[in-house]
Write an enzyme that holds these catalytic residues in place. Sequence first.
Site, PDB file in Angstrom:
ATOM      1  CD  GLN A 276      -0.953  -1.056   3.576  1.00  0.00           C
ATOM      2  OE1 GLN A 276      -2.169  -1.165   3.478  1.00  0.00           O
ATOM      3  NE2 GLN A 276      -0.280  -1.608   4.585  1.00  0.00           N
TER       4      GLN A 276
ATOM      5  N   PRO B  54      -5.388  -6.328   0.758  1.00  0.00           N
ATOM      6  CG  PRO B  54      -3.522  -5.596   1.971  1.00  0.00           C
ATOM      7  CD  PRO B  54      -4.398  -5.239   0.801  1.00  0.00           C
TER       8      PRO B  54
ATOM      9  CG  ASP C 122      -6.349  -2.518  14.728  1.00  0.00           C
ATOM     10  OD1 ASP C 122      -6.995  -1.803  13.938  1.00  0.00           O
ATOM     11  OD2 ASP C 122      -5.500  -2.054  15.521  1.00  0.00           O
ATOM     12  CB  SER C 123      -8.581  -5.394   9.242  1.00  0.00           C
ATOM     13  OG  SER C 123      -9.938  -4.996   9.192  1.00  0.00           O
TER      14      SER C 123
HETATM   15  N1  SAM Z   1      -7.884   1.401  12.823  1.00  0.00           N
HETATM   16  C1  SAM Z   1      -7.647   1.302  11.481  1.00  0.00           C
HETATM   17  C2  SAM Z   1      -8.818   1.559  10.587  1.00  0.00           C
HETATM   18  O1  SAM Z   1      -9.893   0.953  10.786  1.00  0.00           O
HETATM   19  O2  SAM Z   1      -8.667   2.383   9.727  1.00  0.00           O
HETATM   20  C3  SAM Z   1      -6.852   0.105  11.164  1.00  0.00           C
HETATM   21  C4  SAM Z   1      -5.449   0.411  11.520  1.00  0.00           C
HETATM   22  S1  SAM Z   1      -4.202  -0.715  11.223  1.00  0.00           S
HETATM   23  C5  SAM Z   1      -2.971   0.394  10.647  1.00  0.00           C
HETATM   24  C6  SAM Z   1      -4.668  -1.724   9.851  1.00  0.00           C
HETATM   25  C7  SAM Z   1      -3.550  -2.640   9.417  1.00  0.00           C
HETATM   26  O3  SAM Z   1      -4.062  -3.863   8.888  1.00  0.00           O
HETATM   27  C8  SAM Z   1      -2.640  -2.073   8.330  1.00  0.00           C
HETATM   28  O4  SAM Z   1      -1.389  -1.752   8.872  1.00  0.00           O
HETATM   29  C9  SAM Z   1      -2.557  -3.186   7.275  1.00  0.00           C
HETATM   30  O5  SAM Z   1      -1.269  -3.343   6.736  1.00  0.00           O
HETATM   31  C10 SAM Z   1      -3.011  -4.390   8.087  1.00  0.00           C
HETATM   32  N2  SAM Z   1      -3.523  -5.516   7.285  1.00  0.00           N
HETATM   33  C11 SAM Z   1      -4.323  -5.442   6.202  1.00  0.00           C
HETATM   34  N3  SAM Z   1      -4.555  -6.696   5.729  1.00  0.00           N
HETATM   35  C12 SAM Z   1      -3.897  -7.554   6.546  1.00  0.00           C
HETATM   36  C13 SAM Z   1      -3.760  -8.982   6.574  1.00  0.00           C
HETATM   37  N4  SAM Z   1      -4.340  -9.764   5.654  1.00  0.00           N
HETATM   38  N5  SAM Z   1      -3.012  -9.523   7.564  1.00  0.00           N
HETATM   39  C14 SAM Z   1      -2.404  -8.737   8.507  1.00  0.00           C
HETATM   40  N6  SAM Z   1      -2.500  -7.393   8.510  1.00  0.00           N
HETATM   41  C15 SAM Z   1      -3.242  -6.806   7.550  1.00  0.00           C
END
Ligand code: SAM
Length: 275
Positions: A31, A162, A155-156
């Site tokens: 990203q 992804p 927390d995605s």
């Molecule tokens: N609170 C936030 C929101 O709702 O906007 C989410 C914050 S946190 C930074 C989200 C994280 O999920 C990102 O850093 C992203 O890289 C991660 N992520 C996305 N898909 C993922 C996956 N399949 N496995 C692990 N992490 C993932």
Amino acid sequence: MDLWFEEFQTNDMVISCRVLRTLHQEKTPFQNLAVIETVEFGRMLVLDNVIQTTVKDEFVYHEMITHVALNTHAKPEKVLVIGGGDGGAVREIVKHRSVEEVVHCEIDGAVIEASKKYLPEISCALDNHKVKIVVDDGIKYVRNNKKSFDIIIIDSTDPVGPAEGLFSAAFYQDIFDSLRDDGMFVAQTESPFFNGSLIRRINKDVSGIFPLTRLFLGNIPTYPGGLWTFTMGSKKYDPLDVDITKIKEMETKYYCPAVHQSCFVLPPFVKTLLD
Ligand code: SAM
């Protein structure tokens, strides 16, 4: 000249914040990542032009995605966080004395590194001795770790790229299998104003797998609509059975025993999403 950051929160709605400066920008394998300093919300983590967290309002989201479950489970010892590369959820989880290990599975190591450098007040617990960081896809990780965890926090990012698979029924089944017999999970499940059909579908999927499904709310100013949902699936414990007089005091700014109860009070337009 004024510089403004704009996020299209829907095709027809924009949130805009005045920017003081850009601290970091990079294209990771997953990203576009930026950390910017805004006037209103302080430093802000942005992924693919979508606000993830800000120094000013992050506490609501991070306290709600963690403490409701951690104060519902009788003795949470092993917790998995999927996503959450900023470290805010991990910071809240390690406040619980019963927790022995937090596995933090984030797909994009660059989010962790940028958060450590530019968002120290959010990422401060990532170096805690209880925390084990795994840079991997959370979908793959849960598939390979059966019956391992008391609590899983999802927390995605939004359900695109992804993170798309983190909102699927197959993934919720893998989450069920990764939890111990009295385990539970909590996931961020988007806005009841703009993502109603997604919330309805998630509720149906989780209810088909877990004996208990609960939806609860928090207010996060920088997320679309402000009002935000979290979905819990539990094998045994019900957050509504918690004796809130017994919740241990800890330093929080949004979550408290009364909020533990009130966050499950759903306005009728949200309740209809669960019918
Ligand atoms: N609170 C936030 C929101 O709702 O906007 C989410 C914050 S946190 C930074 C989200 C994280 O999920 C990102 O850093 C992203 O890289 C991660 N992520 C996305 N898909 C993922 C996956 N399949 N496995 C692990 N992490 C993932």
